[in-house]
Design a protein around this motif. Structure first.
Motif, PDB file in Angstrom:
ATOM      1  N   THR A 275       0.827  -1.190   0.000  1.00  0.00           N
ATOM      2  CA  THR A 275       0.000   0.000   0.000  1.00  0.00           C
ATOM      3  C   THR A 275       0.865   1.245   0.000  1.00  0.00           C
ATOM      4  OG1 THR A 275      -1.688  -1.185   1.242  1.00  0.00           O
ATOM      5  CG2 THR A 275      -1.843   1.202   1.220  1.00  0.00           C
ATOM      6  N   GLY A 276       0.525   2.196  -0.843  1.00  0.00           N
ATOM      7  CA  GLY A 276       1.277   3.439  -0.898  1.00  0.00           C
ATOM      8  C   GLY A 276       0.830   4.390   0.187  1.00  0.00           C
ATOM      9  N   ARG A 277       1.332   5.603   0.109  1.00  0.00           N
ATOM     10  CA  ARG A 277       0.978   6.616   1.091  1.00  0.00           C
ATOM     11  C   ARG A 277      -0.419   7.157   0.804  1.00  0.00           C
ATOM     12  NH1 ARG A 277       3.674  12.642   1.524  1.00  0.00           N
ATOM     13  NH2 ARG A 277       2.212  13.461   3.093  1.00  0.00           N
ATOM     14  N   THR A 278      -1.228   7.263   1.851  1.00  0.00           N
ATOM     15  CA  THR A 278      -2.551   7.856   1.703  1.00  0.00           C
ATOM     16  C   THR A 278      -2.448   9.361   1.876  1.00  0.00           C
ATOM     17  OG1 THR A 278      -3.689   5.868   2.496  1.00  0.00           O
ATOM     18  CG2 THR A 278      -4.893   7.952   2.628  1.00  0.00           C
ATOM     19  N   ASN A 279      -2.900  10.092   0.879  1.00  0.00           N
ATOM     20  CA  ASN A 279      -2.919  11.546   0.911  1.00  0.00           C
ATOM     21  C   ASN A 279      -4.351  12.026   1.129  1.00  0.00           C
ATOM     22  OD1 ASN A 279      -0.050  12.012   0.003  1.00  0.00           O
ATOM     23  ND2 ASN A 279      -0.820  10.866  -1.754  1.00  0.00           N
ATOM     24  N   TYR A 280      -4.479  13.274   1.561  1.00  0.00           N
ATOM     25  CA  TYR A 280      -5.811  13.835   1.783  1.00  0.00           C
ATOM     26  C   TYR A 280      -5.962  15.166   1.058  1.00  0.00           C
ATOM     27  CZ  TYR A 280      -7.039  10.335   5.236  1.00  0.00           C
ATOM     28  OH  TYR A 280      -7.345   9.146   5.842  1.00  0.00           O
ATOM     29  N   ALA A 281      -7.010  15.247   0.246  1.00  0.00           N
ATOM     30  CA  ALA A 281      -7.355  16.485  -0.433  1.00  0.00           C
ATOM     31  C   ALA A 281      -8.521  17.129   0.316  1.00  0.00           C
ATOM     32  CB  ALA A 281      -7.748  16.213  -1.883  1.00  0.00           C
TER      33      ALA A 281
ATOM     34  N   GLN B  44      -4.731   7.626  -3.088  1.00  0.00           N
ATOM     35  CA  GLN B  44      -3.382   7.108  -3.251  1.00  0.00           C
ATOM     36  C   GLN B  44      -2.989   7.182  -4.713  1.00  0.00           C
ATOM     37  OE1 GLN B  44      -2.102   3.489  -1.474  1.00  0.00           O
ATOM     38  NE2 GLN B  44      -3.030   3.916   0.507  1.00  0.00           N
ATOM     39  N   GLU B  45      -1.688   7.214  -4.950  1.00  0.00           N
ATOM     40  CA  GLU B  45      -1.163   7.362  -6.306  1.00  0.00           C
ATOM     41  C   GLU B  45      -0.138   6.272  -6.579  1.00  0.00           C
ATOM     42  OE1 GLU B  45       1.342  10.715  -8.888  1.00  0.00           O
ATOM     43  OE2 GLU B  45       0.188  11.291  -7.102  1.00  0.00           O
ATOM     44  N   PHE B  46      -0.196   5.693  -7.777  1.00  0.00           N
ATOM     45  CA  PHE B  46       0.718   4.632  -8.174  1.00  0.00           C
ATOM     46  C   PHE B  46       1.197   4.871  -9.602  1.00  0.00           C
ATOM     47  CE2 PHE B  46      -2.424   2.996  -5.241  1.00  0.00           C
ATOM     48  CZ  PHE B  46      -1.653   2.382  -4.264  1.00  0.00           C
ATOM     49  N   GLY B  47       2.344   4.293  -9.937  1.00  0.00           N
ATOM     50  CA  GLY B  47       2.838   4.349 -11.301  1.00  0.00           C
ATOM     51  C   GLY B  47       3.264   5.750 -11.714  1.00  0.00           C
ATOM     52  N   SER B  48       3.541   5.883 -12.998  1.00  0.00           N
ATOM     53  CA  SER B  48       3.977   7.161 -13.546  1.00  0.00           C
ATOM     54  C   SER B  48       3.730   7.156 -15.047  1.00  0.00           C
ATOM     55  CB  SER B  48       5.466   7.395 -13.254  1.00  0.00           C
ATOM     56  OG  SER B  48       6.251   6.371 -13.852  1.00  0.00           O
ATOM     57  N   GLY B  49       4.008   8.287 -15.675  1.00  0.00           N
ATOM     58  CA  GLY B  49       3.829   8.374 -17.118  1.00  0.00           C
ATOM     59  C   GLY B  49       2.998   9.566 -17.518  1.00  0.00           C
ATOM     60  N   ASP B  50       2.905   9.778 -18.823  1.00  0.00           N
ATOM     61  CA  ASP B  50       2.159  10.919 -19.350  1.00  0.00           C
ATOM     62  C   ASP B  50       0.651  10.727 -19.223  1.00  0.00           C
ATOM     63  OD1 ASP B  50       4.546  12.129 -20.067  1.00  0.00           O
ATOM     64  OD2 ASP B  50       4.548  11.228 -22.069  1.00  0.00           O
ATOM     65  N   THR B  51       0.204   9.479 -19.212  1.00  0.00           N
ATOM     66  CA  THR B  51      -1.224   9.192 -19.095  1.00  0.00           C
ATOM     67  C   THR B  51      -1.600   9.041 -17.633  1.00  0.00           C
ATOM     68  OG1 THR B  51      -1.276   8.050 -21.229  1.00  0.00           O
ATOM     69  CG2 THR B  51      -3.070   7.583 -19.690  1.00  0.00           C
ATOM     70  N   CYS B  52      -2.575   9.828 -17.192  1.00  0.00           N
ATOM     71  CA  CYS B  52      -3.076   9.727 -15.818  1.00  0.00           C
ATOM     72  C   CYS B  52      -4.489   9.152 -15.855  1.00  0.00           C
ATOM     73  CB  CYS B  52      -3.085  11.097 -15.145  1.00  0.00           C
ATOM     74  SG  CYS B  52      -3.679  11.055 -13.434  1.00  0.00           S
TER      75      CYS B  52
ATOM     76  N   ALA C 139      -3.258  16.606  -6.171  1.00  0.00           N
ATOM     77  CA  ALA C 139      -2.281  15.745  -6.838  1.00  0.00           C
ATOM     78  C   ALA C 139      -1.606  16.440  -8.013  1.00  0.00           C
ATOM     79  CB  ALA C 139      -2.969  14.463  -7.318  1.00  0.00           C
ATOM     80  N   LYS C 140      -1.960  17.715  -8.237  1.00  0.00           N
ATOM     81  CA  LYS C 140      -1.386  18.514  -9.335  1.00  0.00           C
ATOM     82  C   LYS C 140      -1.642  17.858 -10.704  1.00  0.00           C
ATOM     83  CE  LYS C 140       2.187  20.769  -6.545  1.00  0.00           C
ATOM     84  NZ  LYS C 140       1.540  20.423  -5.261  1.00  0.00           N
ATOM     85  N   ILE C 141      -2.906  17.521 -10.922  1.00  0.00           N
ATOM     86  CA  ILE C 141      -3.335  16.925 -12.186  1.00  0.00           C
ATOM     87  C   ILE C 141      -4.232  17.917 -12.905  1.00  0.00           C
ATOM     88  CG2 ILE C 141      -4.629  15.030 -13.265  1.00  0.00           C
ATOM     89  CD1 ILE C 141      -4.008  13.401 -10.693  1.00  0.00           C
ATOM     90  N   ASP C 142      -3.831  18.345 -14.076  1.00  0.00           N
ATOM     91  CA  ASP C 142      -4.644  19.288 -14.847  1.00  0.00           C
ATOM     92  C   ASP C 142      -5.729  18.581 -15.647  1.00  0.00           C
ATOM     93  OD1 ASP C 142      -3.200  21.539 -13.992  1.00  0.00           O
ATOM     94  OD2 ASP C 142      -1.662  21.192 -15.510  1.00  0.00           O
ATOM     95  N   ARG C 143      -5.396  17.380 -16.150  1.00  0.00           N
ATOM     96  CA  ARG C 143      -6.310  16.670 -17.045  1.00  0.00           C
ATOM     97  C   ARG C 143      -6.042  15.182 -16.908  1.00  0.00           C
ATOM     98  NH1 ARG C 143      -6.107  16.112 -22.953  1.00  0.00           N
ATOM     99  NH2 ARG C 143      -8.189  16.258 -23.862  1.00  0.00           N
ATOM    100  N   ALA C 144      -7.095  14.361 -16.946  1.00  0.00           N
ATOM    101  CA  ALA C 144      -6.911  12.929 -16.739  1.00  0.00           C
ATOM    102  C   ALA C 144      -7.975  12.142 -17.483  1.00  0.00           C
ATOM    103  CB  ALA C 144      -6.980  12.597 -15.251  1.00  0.00           C
TER     104      ALA C 144
END
Length: 409
Positions: free
Chosen positions: A3-9, A19-27, A96-101
């Motif tokens: 399990t990754g780190r649990t964040n709170y918005a 939680q957030e996993f992986g990486s890449g240009d596609t979210c 999470a600093k996501i503009d578009r997903a």
């Protein structure tokens, strides 16, 4: 997968867990169904493998809707509507600093994905709806699903049986008689919502109707539905296809409602191809693997990461995970671009770097803790990997220097 780190918005006065996993240009943001818990998915092996698969080619976000899982609980008088839940999604994206997903709407998460896409089209690149619907209650102008009386019977059943594997016979009939599946499903439900919260949220879902949003959807949409789905009949997705411009519908075999049970290659490849605009790297070695093999190999990777200090061989992995030696070796290399034994050694050596910063541990202690029977074998492997013997690495580390390495860490 650990399990990754649990964040709170922060959304208004409510904290939304993600939680957030992986990486890449596609979210890809997974919009869960009725209830969820972002720290409990690893307790369901097929779900953990499914998450592992998705995070292997994209940045993946899992979150708990308000009132569920690790997000703040709310009073029944404050149950959120679609607008509020859409604002919660915006809060997660901002934090999470996501503009578009891209969004994956599962079951009851689908209507929220539809509403969000229609309301905030600039935030959405693509939409996948799996086993979903536009309206939850059957009516004269919507001939799909249960009528209100049928849903009330379901609510009464939940009230009497919460704590056990409620709904498993509908969610995943392929494992409904499996004692292990019954146990982890019941535990997952208990960690996701209290009995009263689960019932209140189900009652809230009776009001779901996003048909007015369908004509507003101008983004690429992929609909996936199992023809024998026991919980949400496939007629719901056929209706969505007819009313969302350009939507593509993939009907697959099976009766399981949850995508990580009864998985098949067609669904996995369709999602990956859709999200990556057809840029799926094909490896012929994977053609020899069925989806169960692929998920078993993800489980093998998780096992190595958690038990690297133990004696691990190809043969022992094959026996433990029910997959032959050839598939373990060729499949692991195809999925993770490294032989399984190399991955085991890298995992051990990477962990040894942390141990070397502890002056109380001898080289023999460290060798044993990372799975080497003989310290000399550990030293040889360490030097081959990092360009310096471990005792020299430790010496430079203690002097505050940057140990010179032949290879990057």
């Amino acid at each position: 997968m650990q399990t990754g780190r649990t964040n709170y918005a922060r959304s208004g006065g409510v904290n939304i867990a993600y939680q957030e996993f992986g990486s890449g240009d596609t979210c890809l943001i997974v919009v869960p169904g009725w209830i969820s818990n972002v720290e409990q998915f690893t307790s369901i092996p097929p779900l953990a493998a499914w998450v592992n698969h998705l995070s292997g080619f994209c940045r993946l976000i899992l979150f708990d809707k308000r009132g569920t899982g690790l997000s703040d609980r709310v009073n029944e008088s404050e149950l959120p509507g679609m607008d509020q839940r859409a604002e919660d999604l915006l809060a997660v994206m901002e934090h999470a600093k996501i503009d578009r997903a891209a969004f994956f709407g599962l079951s009851e998460g689908g209507p929220l994905g539809i509403h969000f896409t229609a309301t905030y089209p600039e935030k959405v690149s693509k939409l996948i709806l799996f086993g979903s619907f536009a309206k939850w209650v059957r009516s004269e102008d919507y001939p799909y699903g249960l009528n209100e009386e049928g849903h009330l019977k379901t609510i009464n059943y939940m009230a009497e049986n919460w704590g056990g594997p409620v709904g498993l016979q509908l969610m995943a009939p392929s494992v409904k008689d499996d004692p292990e599946a019954q146990q982890y499903w019941a535990s997952y439900l208990r960690h996701s919502a209290s009995p009263s919260a689960a019932i209140a949220l189900y009652r809230m879902n009776l009001d779901i109707d996003v048909r007015h949003c369908l004509k507003k959807i101008k983004k690429p949409v992929l609909l996936i539905h199992r023809e024998g789905d026991k919980l949400v009949e496939c007629g719901h997705s056929k209706f969505l296809k007819e009313n969302i411009e350009g939507a593509k519908l993939l009907l697959t075999k099976g009766a399981d409602h949850l995508p990580w049970f009864g998985i098949n290659r067609e669904e996995l490849m369709a999602m990956q191809t859709f999200l990556l605009d057809g840029n799926v790297v094909s490896d012929k070695r994977l053609d020899k693997l069925n989806p169960e093999d692929i998920f078993a190999i993800y489980s093998i990777k998780d096992h190595i990461e958690k038990h690297f200090e133990e004696e691990i061989t190809i043969n022992s992995l094959s026996r433990q995970f029910g997959i032959n030696d050839f598939k373990v070796k060729s499949g692991f290399k195809a999925l993770f671009a490294t032989p399984v034994i190399n991955f085991l050694n890298q995992t051990r050596l990477n962990y040894s770097l942390r141990l070397l910063s502890d002056p109380r541990l001898t080289m023999s202690d460290i060798a044993e803790k990372v799975g080497y029977k003989h310290p000399n074998n550990f030293s040889t492997a360490f030097k081959r990997r990092y360009g310096v013997p471990p005792n020299k690495y430790r010496g430079e580390l203690m002097q505050g220097k940057d140990p010179k390495q032949k290879k990057a860490f």
